[in-house]
Design a protein around this motif. Structure first.
Motif, short mmCIF file in Angstrom:
data_model
loop_
_atom_site.label_atom_id
_atom_site.label_comp_id
_atom_site.label_asym_id
_atom_site.label_seq_id
_atom_site.Cartn_x
_atom_site.Cartn_y
_atom_site.Cartn_z
N ASP A 119 0.38 -1.28 -0.03
CA ASP A 119 0.82 0.17 -0.02
C ASP A 119 0.60 1.11 -0.05
OD1 ASP A 119 -2.46 -1.82 0.00
OD2 ASP A 119 -2.73 -1.22 1.87
N ALA A 120 1.35 1.14 0.72
CA ALA A 120 2.72 2.84 0.74
C ALA A 120 3.72 2.68 -0.57
CB ALA A 120 4.14 1.92 1.93
N ASP B 108 2.09 2.16 -3.32
CA ASP B 108 1.58 2.77 -4.46
C ASP B 108 1.37 4.02 -3.58
OD1 ASP B 108 0.76 -0.02 -5.96
OD2 ASP B 108 -1.10 -1.03 -4.23
N THR B 109 1.15 4.28 -2.37
CA THR B 109 0.36 5.57 -2.21
C THR B 109 1.71 6.09 -2.90
OG1 THR B 109 -0.24 5.38 0.01
CG2 THR B 109 0.29 6.67 -0.44
N VAL B 110 3.13 5.97 -2.43
CA VAL B 110 4.29 6.86 -3.13
C VAL B 110 4.08 7.18 -4.94
CG1 VAL B 110 6.27 6.86 -3.64
CG2 VAL B 110 5.76 6.18 -0.52
N LYS B 111 3.86 6.09 -5.25
CA LYS B 111 3.91 5.60 -6.64
C LYS B 111 2.54 6.96 -7.55
CE LYS B 111 5.26 1.44 -7.95
NZ LYS B 111 5.19 0.27 -9.10
N ALA B 112 1.66 7.00 -6.70
CA ALA B 112 0.98 8.00 -7.32
C ALA B 112 1.11 9.42 -6.23
CB ALA B 112 -0.42 7.47 -6.30
N CYS B 113 2.36 9.60 -5.81
CA CYS B 113 2.27 11.13 -4.99
C CYS B 113 3.27 11.32 -6.61
CB CYS B 113 2.68 11.07 -3.88
SG CYS B 113 1.70 10.79 -2.39
N ASP C 157 3.30 10.63 -9.34
CA ASP C 157 3.12 10.99 -10.17
C ASP C 157 2.93 12.06 -10.88
OD1 ASP C 157 3.54 8.45 -11.44
OD2 ASP C 157 1.50 7.57 -11.15
#
Length: 150
Positions: free
Chosen positions: A22-23, A25-30, A32
């Motif tokens: 989850d972490a 995925d969150t870092v990747k979204a941030c 972007d």
């Protein structure tokens, strides 16, 4: 840690992975969102300077200045605390106090203190790995670029 776990404990070990994924995925979204934001942002350096002054991030540098003049750090720390309290009460920052105001706390202060507590000086003195000096930041950028191209 995993060796010799009782039967069925390996099922418990599955639960520790979900927060990691989850972490990531969150870092990747941030990232972007963050990269285009940085490319298009306008830096208001005057506002940044004022905001940095209000945080009293140079208070330790003021104490270090006093130590260089021969004062014990514990005494310098206490005096700097009093000076910061005065600044907060009077809505001032360390750089705007007059030399006379500094001398009310101790006669150790001289005009050279303003160079020592200038934010630019404070930033440039942080030369350790991960520090804020220009060479340190350039080394960090070079390291990240190298890691990203591997």
């Amino acid at each position: 840690v995993m060796k010799a776990l009782p039967l069925a404990y390996n099922k418990d070990m599955q639960e520790d992975k979900e927060p990691v994924f989850d972490a990531v995925d969150t870092v990747k979204a941030c990232l972007d969102i963050f990269a285009p934001m940085v490319k298009t942002m306008n830096v208001l350096t005057v506002n940044m300077q004022k905001a940095a002054q209000k945080g009293f991030i140079n208070a330790t540098d003021l104490a270090d200045y006093m130590v260089k003049k021969g004062m014990a750090f514990r005494t310098a720390y206490k005096i700097v605390g009093q000076i910061v309290a005065k600044c907060i009460k009077e809505n001032k920052v360390l750089e705007t106090l007059s030399i006379q105001e500094y001398k009310q706390f101790d006669q150790i202060f001289e005009e050279d203190l303003y160079e020592e507590i200038a934010l630019e000086t404070c930033v440039s003195k942080r030369i350790s790995k991960g520090g804020t000096s220009v060479p340190s930041v350039e080394a960090q950028i070079a390291y990240v670029r190298k890691e990203l191209t591997v």
